[in-house]
Scaffold this motif. Structure first.
Motif, mmCIF file in Angstrom:
data_model
loop_
_atom_site.group_PDB
_atom_site.id
_atom_site.type_symbol
_atom_site.label_atom_id
_atom_site.label_comp_id
_atom_site.label_asym_id
_atom_site.label_seq_id
_atom_site.Cartn_x
_atom_site.Cartn_y
_atom_site.Cartn_z
ATOM 1 N N ALA A 34 0.825 -1.209 0.000
ATOM 2 C CA ALA A 34 0.000 0.000 0.000
ATOM 3 C C ALA A 34 0.857 1.257 0.000
ATOM 4 O O ALA A 34 0.538 2.245 -0.678
ATOM 5 C CB ALA A 34 -0.945 -0.011 1.199
ATOM 6 N N ILE B 248 0.527 4.040 -2.875
ATOM 7 C CA ILE B 248 0.118 5.408 -2.544
ATOM 8 C C ILE B 248 1.186 6.405 -2.963
ATOM 9 O O ILE B 248 0.879 7.463 -3.540
ATOM 10 C CB ILE B 248 -0.193 5.521 -1.045
ATOM 11 C CG1 ILE B 248 -1.458 4.716 -0.703
ATOM 12 C CG2 ILE B 248 -0.367 6.981 -0.617
ATOM 13 C CD1 ILE B 248 -1.667 4.479 0.776
ATOM 14 N N LEU C 283 -9.686 4.318 -1.100
ATOM 15 C CA LEU C 283 -9.651 3.041 -0.395
ATOM 16 C C LEU C 283 -11.082 2.528 -0.314
ATOM 17 O O LEU C 283 -11.937 3.156 0.324
ATOM 18 C CB LEU C 283 -9.066 3.212 1.009
ATOM 19 C CG LEU C 283 -9.203 2.009 1.957
ATOM 20 C CD1 LEU C 283 -8.515 0.772 1.392
ATOM 21 C CD2 LEU C 283 -8.658 2.340 3.341
ATOM 22 N N THR D 296 -13.531 -0.528 0.863
ATOM 23 C CA THR D 296 -13.658 -1.753 1.649
ATOM 24 C C THR D 296 -14.872 -2.512 1.134
ATOM 25 O O THR D 296 -15.900 -1.914 0.810
ATOM 26 C CB THR D 296 -13.789 -1.463 3.155
ATOM 27 O OG1 THR D 296 -15.052 -0.831 3.423
ATOM 28 C CG2 THR D 296 -12.659 -0.559 3.628
ATOM 29 N N ILE E 192 -7.368 1.252 -3.967
ATOM 30 C CA ILE E 192 -6.939 0.196 -3.048
ATOM 31 C C ILE E 192 -8.196 -0.558 -2.652
ATOM 32 O O ILE E 192 -9.106 0.003 -2.047
ATOM 33 C CB ILE E 192 -6.244 0.762 -1.802
ATOM 34 C CG1 ILE E 192 -5.017 1.592 -2.197
ATOM 35 C CG2 ILE E 192 -5.823 -0.374 -0.861
ATOM 36 C CD1 ILE E 192 -4.358 2.300 -1.025
ATOM 37 N N LEU F 167 -9.692 -3.186 -0.519
ATOM 38 C CA LEU F 167 -9.572 -3.998 0.693
ATOM 39 C C LEU F 167 -10.807 -4.880 0.778
ATOM 40 O O LEU F 167 -11.885 -4.419 1.138
ATOM 41 C CB LEU F 167 -9.452 -3.084 1.916
ATOM 42 C CG LEU F 167 -9.280 -3.765 3.271
ATOM 43 C CD1 LEU F 167 -8.028 -4.634 3.304
ATOM 44 C CD2 LEU F 167 -9.243 -2.717 4.387
ATOM 45 N N LEU G 79 -7.530 -1.741 7.821
ATOM 46 C CA LEU G 79 -8.127 -0.431 7.580
ATOM 47 C C LEU G 79 -7.329 0.664 8.266
ATOM 48 O O LEU G 79 -7.016 1.704 7.656
ATOM 49 C CB LEU G 79 -9.572 -0.417 8.089
ATOM 50 C CG LEU G 79 -10.303 0.922 8.029
ATOM 51 C CD1 LEU G 79 -10.425 1.417 6.595
ATOM 52 C CD2 LEU G 79 -11.681 0.818 8.686
ATOM 53 N N ILE H 121 -3.795 1.163 6.488
ATOM 54 C CA ILE H 121 -3.833 1.792 5.168
ATOM 55 C C ILE H 121 -4.332 3.229 5.257
ATOM 56 O O ILE H 121 -3.823 4.122 4.564
ATOM 57 C CB ILE H 121 -4.709 0.959 4.209
ATOM 58 C CG1 ILE H 121 -4.098 -0.435 4.027
ATOM 59 C CG2 ILE H 121 -4.835 1.651 2.855
ATOM 60 C CD1 ILE H 121 -4.990 -1.405 3.275
ATOM 61 N N ALA H 122 -5.320 3.486 6.106
ATOM 62 C CA ALA H 122 -5.816 4.852 6.279
ATOM 63 C C ALA H 122 -4.698 5.779 6.749
ATOM 64 O O ALA H 122 -4.571 6.917 6.277
ATOM 65 C CB ALA H 122 -6.976 4.870 7.266
ATOM 66 N N MET I 75 -2.464 6.820 4.021
ATOM 67 C CA MET I 75 -3.071 7.757 3.075
ATOM 68 C C MET I 75 -3.034 9.205 3.552
ATOM 69 O O MET I 75 -3.408 10.113 2.813
ATOM 70 C CB MET I 75 -4.525 7.343 2.796
ATOM 71 C CG MET I 75 -4.641 6.054 1.989
ATOM 72 S SD MET I 75 -6.362 5.563 1.684
ATOM 73 C CE MET I 75 -6.941 6.912 0.638
ATOM 74 N N LEU J 254 -12.108 7.618 1.304
ATOM 75 C CA LEU J 254 -12.389 6.313 1.902
ATOM 76 C C LEU J 254 -13.857 5.972 1.659
ATOM 77 O O LEU J 254 -14.751 6.737 2.050
ATOM 78 C CB LEU J 254 -12.082 6.304 3.396
ATOM 79 C CG LEU J 254 -10.589 6.221 3.755
ATOM 80 C CD1 LEU J 254 -9.944 7.600 3.696
ATOM 81 C CD2 LEU J 254 -10.389 5.620 5.125
#
Length: 378
Positions: free
Chosen positions: A30, A34, A46, A48, A88, A90, A164, A167-168, A171, A180
């Motif tokens: 990731a 990014i 991102l 989910t 991304i 997820l 989560l 990766i958040a 970012m 997101l």
């Protein structure tokens, strides 16, 4: 809940629930992804997608799941890619994925889309599917060539939350250009590790002989069975009773700490049309993010409602001759009656309406953030 309490709950949850083994590898993937797209000044979303499992044993055989196949997330990913975003993805392991979704969960077998070539030595697309397959393949290859799609899997609720958060946080340097899109069907309850048996929960007394002689009578009396039979004829001591804790709500942590300045979209799925907008508005006010996309289980492929701060609720609906005569202004606040839905699937995917609408809101978010920065400098 105060910010300090949010942090305390976060620290306790993540310290007591081990991360997935692949987390460090996923973070590295990731981070590189990014950094590449940040350097290109490209927006990154991102997404989910899919459901999260709740294991009942550490060596998991049994778990609690939900119906989500990841349709919303996988479909949305394709439209975000078409809009120029890097994605991304997820996703729940083995759930639907962008592009392959058209065939992986199709009613027919994937082999029905193929046939032998004229020489009988190769495989080509079946004549009646060739154009469709080629169009999907070209889009998939474009995403692969440009490296604009990164897929990262999860399985359990704990896996999901660790991924989560990680990766958040990665970012953050994107600032308002990050988005997101939280479409995963996240479990509301879980079994804490300290209350989880190590091995498979037994459904019979076949292993009682392994117990010490002095414990045999007690074991026979207290053995718990997992037959899920709630009949009064089955003694309570023979049933499986699962004691679940609520999963902490980390959306506020996401907004305030993990991904500040990002544009954050959550989803609210309900079955009762009378509470959908209320629940969406409550979520928006509680967590202070940017948009809640509300949808009803029975009509989720046909319409959604956008609930956002400072705006009237906005319904997005797939066009259909079945409700051409409805005044859109007069009926905009009323959800569809499932009995009025046409037969079959919608003519267009509702995500083709959702993503452009979110893109416009994201653009407003970026401009608003830049205006605040410019105002602070002057």
């Amino acid at each position: 809940m105060s910010s300090a309490m949010n942090v305390d709950v976060e620290d306790h949850y993540f310290s007591s629930n081990p991360p997935p083994k692949a987390l460090a590898h996923h973070e590295a993937l990731a981070r590189d992804f990014i950094n590449q797209h940040a350097a290109a000044n490209r927006r990154v979303v991102l997404i989910t997608s899919g459901g999260t499992t709740v294991p009942l044993e550490r060596n998991t055989v049994r778990f609690i799941d939900n119906f989500s196949a990841g349709t919303r997330g996988a479909t949305s990913a394709e439209y975000f890619l078409e809009s120029g975003y890097a994605v991304i993805f997820l996703h729940r392991q083995f759930s639907l994925q962008p592009y392959s979704r058209h065939y992986s969960h199709a009613t027919g077998c994937f082999l029905d889309f193929l046939q032998e070539d004229a020489t009988g030595t190769g495989v080509v697309a079946a004549d009646d599917h060739a154009d469709e397959l080629l169009a999907v393949l070209r889009k998939y290859r474009a995403a692969r060539t440009r490296n604009t799609l990164l897929a990262i899997p999860f399985v359990t609720i704990t896996d999901y939350l660790h991924e989560l958060r990680a990766i958040a946080r990665l970012m953050r340097p994107l600032g308002p250009r990050g988005l997101l899109y939280l479409a995963a069907a996240v479990s509301d309850f879980f079994v804490p590790p300290d209350r989880m048996p190590e091995h498979k929960i037994q459904s019979t007394d076949a292993t009682d002989f392994l117990q010490k002689q002095k414990e045999e009578e007690e074991a026979e009396e207290e053995e718990t069975f997992d037959n899920f039979d709630s009949s009064p004829t089955v003694p309570r001591s023979k049933r499986l009773v699962i004691d679940l804790d609520p999963v902490p709500k980390f959306l506020k942590n996401l907004v305030d700490g993990w991904a500040p300045n990002q544009f954050i979209v959550s989803f609210k799925l309900e079955t009762d049309p009378n509470i959908l907008v209320h629940k969406a508005r409550y979520s928006l006010e509680r967590y202070q993010h940017h948009l809640v996309v509300g949808n009803l289980l029975t009509t989720r492929k046909w319409e959604v409602v956008f609930v956002s701060p400072g705006r009237s609720d906005r319904w997005l609906r797939v066009p259909s001759p079945a409700w051409k005569q409805v005044d859109p202004e007069a009926e905009a606040h009323k959800p569809l009656d499932p009995s009025d839905l046409p037969d079959g699937e919608p003519a267009v995917e509702i995500e083709s309406l959702i993503i452009p609408a979110i893109e416009r809101l994201h653009e407003e978010h970026i401009k608003s953030h830049q205006a605040r920065v410019d105002g602070a400098r002057s």
